[in-house]
Design an enzyme around this catalytic site. Structure first.
Site, PDB file in Angstrom:
ATOM      1  CG  HIS A   1      12.520 114.251  29.677  1.00 46.96           C
ATOM      2  ND1 HIS A   1      11.250 114.799  29.830  1.00 46.96           N
ATOM      3  CD2 HIS A   1      13.664 115.277  29.727  1.00 46.96           C
ATOM      4  CE1 HIS A   1      11.497 116.149  30.322  1.00 46.96           C
ATOM      5  NE2 HIS A   1      12.896 116.468  30.159  1.00 46.96           N
TER       6      HIS A   1
ATOM      7  CG  ASP B   1      10.732 112.692  23.744  1.00 52.13           C
ATOM      8  OD1 ASP B   1      11.420 113.495  22.865  1.00 52.13           O
ATOM      9  OD2 ASP B   1      11.112 112.512  25.224  1.00 52.13           O
TER      10      ASP B   1
ATOM     11  CE  LYS C   1      14.613 119.695  25.072  1.00 42.58           C
ATOM     12  NZ  LYS C   1      15.482 120.104  26.282  1.00 42.58           N
TER      13      LYS C   1
ATOM     14  CB  CYS D   1      13.433 116.074  33.161  1.00 38.94           C
ATOM     15  SG  CYS D   1      13.114 117.860  33.943  1.00 38.94           S
TER      16      CYS D   1
HETATM   17  N1  PLP Z   1      12.255 114.580  25.972  1.00 43.77           N
HETATM   18  C1  PLP Z   1      13.537 114.800  26.248  1.00 43.77           C
HETATM   19  C2  PLP Z   1      14.156 113.559  25.495  1.00 43.77           C
HETATM   20  C3  PLP Z   1      14.028 115.887  26.672  1.00 43.77           C
HETATM   21  O1  PLP Z   1      15.499 116.015  26.576  1.00 43.77           O
HETATM   22  C4  PLP Z   1      13.094 116.916  26.796  1.00 43.77           C
HETATM   23  C5  PLP Z   1      13.753 118.094  27.414  1.00 43.77           C
HETATM   24  O2  PLP Z   1      14.637 118.258  27.984  1.00 43.77           O
HETATM   25  C6  PLP Z   1      11.732 116.912  26.555  1.00 43.77           C
HETATM   26  C7  PLP Z   1      11.272 115.649  26.453  1.00 43.77           C
HETATM   27  C8  PLP Z   1      10.941 117.843  27.078  1.00 43.77           C
HETATM   28  O3  PLP Z   1      10.844 118.813  26.408  1.00 43.77           O
HETATM   29  P1  PLP Z   1      10.220 120.541  26.543  1.00 43.77           P
HETATM   30  O4  PLP Z   1      10.456 120.554  28.083  1.00 43.77           O
HETATM   31  O5  PLP Z   1      10.921 121.162  25.582  1.00 43.77           O
HETATM   32  O6  PLP Z   1       8.877 120.092  26.415  1.00 43.77           O
END
Ligand code: PLP
Length: 421
Positions: free
Chosen positions: A137, A214, A240, A378
């Site tokens: 991401h 992550d 989430k 993203c």
């Molecule tokens: N990493 C992964 C794999 C994600 O799916 C997301 C959000 O979709 C994030 C990081 C970022 O999360 P946040 O926007 O809640 O900080």
């Protein structure tokens, strides 16, 4: 903490018989969109909130609202107690060794930035490497690019196969004497791939390389034990996992956190301040400058209580069954191409339908009351890897049903007909 108990009988082998009662815990699932019952398949973007989480936030504001930590009055002590109790809940949930290892953040993104700036930046020298994968991401790419630019280090990327798995052996081969940290997604939000992170952590540690995982897409879908994984850092977002937005957690190994400088300065993270010198608070406060999202932190505790009452194993089994069913149905749709076919996959179905733009697919589905996500999720480098601009993504949670999956495929048939006239 006085938790409003979710409306369930407790963990058991299957959940089909409980599903209607569990769904009733989520007020939003009763919503009608354009006259049709909502089908919410955008769980990878954010999950819906059970009544117990909503009630807990409301209770904080109605009954306990006060700033935490330094107050001597009842309200402040109560708010502090609830907030810190939620930290204990997170600590037990991740099986961390100590509550000092649980740092509250705004989410996964802030947790990764904290590690990039506070752990990696002081250690990186020109020519050093930060190892990530091609399925990250943006939150696990950009913070590392930023520290690489500041330090002269370079980003090294482990490639993926057409099925969306890491190329076998490439992670291990990419680790070398210049690698200073590996940052790996546990479960890919765009492909659903579950990475073999336990094995990857062991391979990295064999070369003395610390590992950040992550876990944004993992914590709500599988049990996570940071000691068993043996990772050095683990990041996730509250929203989430059925909790409030603007909350999240960085788990960090205590000895590493102890030796890291604070990420931000301000109130709450200090022991003493003078114009000549400041000394810092002990963990975890050292990394928690300023008034936090108190209601959110307490709500996150309630979300984790909820998840544990339902049972993660049971949730995972139900979601897996939904994914299996949806994937089988997808194979029957002419012109539907699934992006991401890893052998180990979480409940994410990313796809393309003929040459219809995913946004158009999403719009047709929306007119049928079905919420999916369309776009690059993203994860633009993944789209580049597959030479596509975007995908349509249906992502499931334990409260979704087989009938909802059937409605998805009815709506996809409508989209196919509309665009192939
Ligand atoms: N990493 C992964 C794999 C994600 O799916 C997301 C959000 O979709 C994030 C990081 C970022 O999360 P946040 O926007 O809640 O900080």
């Amino acid at each position: 903490m006085s938790v409003v108990a979710p409306n369930v009988a407790g963990p058991g082998p299957g959940m089909t018989e409980d599903l209607e009662r569990l769904r009733a815990d989520f007020p939003i699932l009763r919503t009608r969109i354009r006259g049709k019952p909502l089908v919410y398949f955008d769980n990878a973007a954010t999950t819906q909130k059970p009544r117990s989480v909503i009630d807990m936030e409301r209770r904080y504001y109605e009954e306990w609202n006060a700033n935490i930590h330094r107050g001597v009055h009842w309200l402040s002590e109560k708010a502090t107690h609830e907030y810190e109790h939620a930290r204990d809940t997170v600590c037990a949930f991740l099986n961390a060794r100590s509550r000092k290892e649980i740092i509250y953040t705004r989410g996964t993104t802030e947790a990764i930035n904290l590690v990039a700036q506070s752990f990696a930046r002081p250690r990186l020298r020109p020519g050093d490497e930060v190892l990530i994968t091609a399925m990250e991401h943006h939150s696990n790419i950009v913070p590392w690019q930023m520290v690489c630019q500041l330090t002269g280090a370079r980003l090294r990327v482990v490639p993926i196969t057409d099925d969306g798995e890491l190329v076998a052996g490439e992670f291990e081969r990419s680790l070398n004497e210049r690698t200073r940290i590996a940052a790996i997604v546990h479960v890919s939000n765009a492909l659903g791939t579950i990475n073999p992170v336990r094995h990857m952590v062991a391979a990295a540690h064999a070369r003395d390389v610390p590992v950040l995982l992550d876990g944004a897409q993992a914590v709500a879908h599988m049990p996570v034990d940071v000691q068993a994984l043996d990772c050095d850092f683990y990041a996730f977002s509250g929203h989430k996992i059925f909790g409030p937005t603007g909350t999240g957690v960085l788990y960090g190994r205590e000895e590493l956190l102890e030796n890291m400088p604070p990420y931000q300065g301000g109130g709450d993270m200090i022991r003493t301040v003078s114009f000549e010198n400041t000394t810092y608070a002990d963990l975890p406060a050292k990394f928690e400058a300023g008034t936090p999202n108190i209601a959110g932190g307490i709500g996150l505790g309630a979300a984790i209580d909820y998840v544990q009452t339902v049972g993660l194993q049971r949730m995972a089994a139900h979601e897996h069954e939904l994914l299996r069913y949806a994937t089988a149905r997808a194979r029957e749709v002419p012109g539907l191409r699934v992006i991401g076919q890893a052998r180990e996959k979480a409940a994410v179905l990313s796809f393309l339908l003929n040459d219809i733009h995913p946004h158009d697919v999403g719009t047709i589905l929306d007119s049928e009351g079905i919420a999916i996500r369309t776009g690059h999720h993203c994860a633009m480098p993944i789209m580049t890897r597959y030479k596509i601009p975007a995908t349509a993504r249906a992502s499931f949670a334990f409260y979704n049903t087989r009938e909802e999956v059937d409605r998805l495929f009815v709506a996809l048939e409508i989209a196919r007909k509309v665009f192939t006239r």
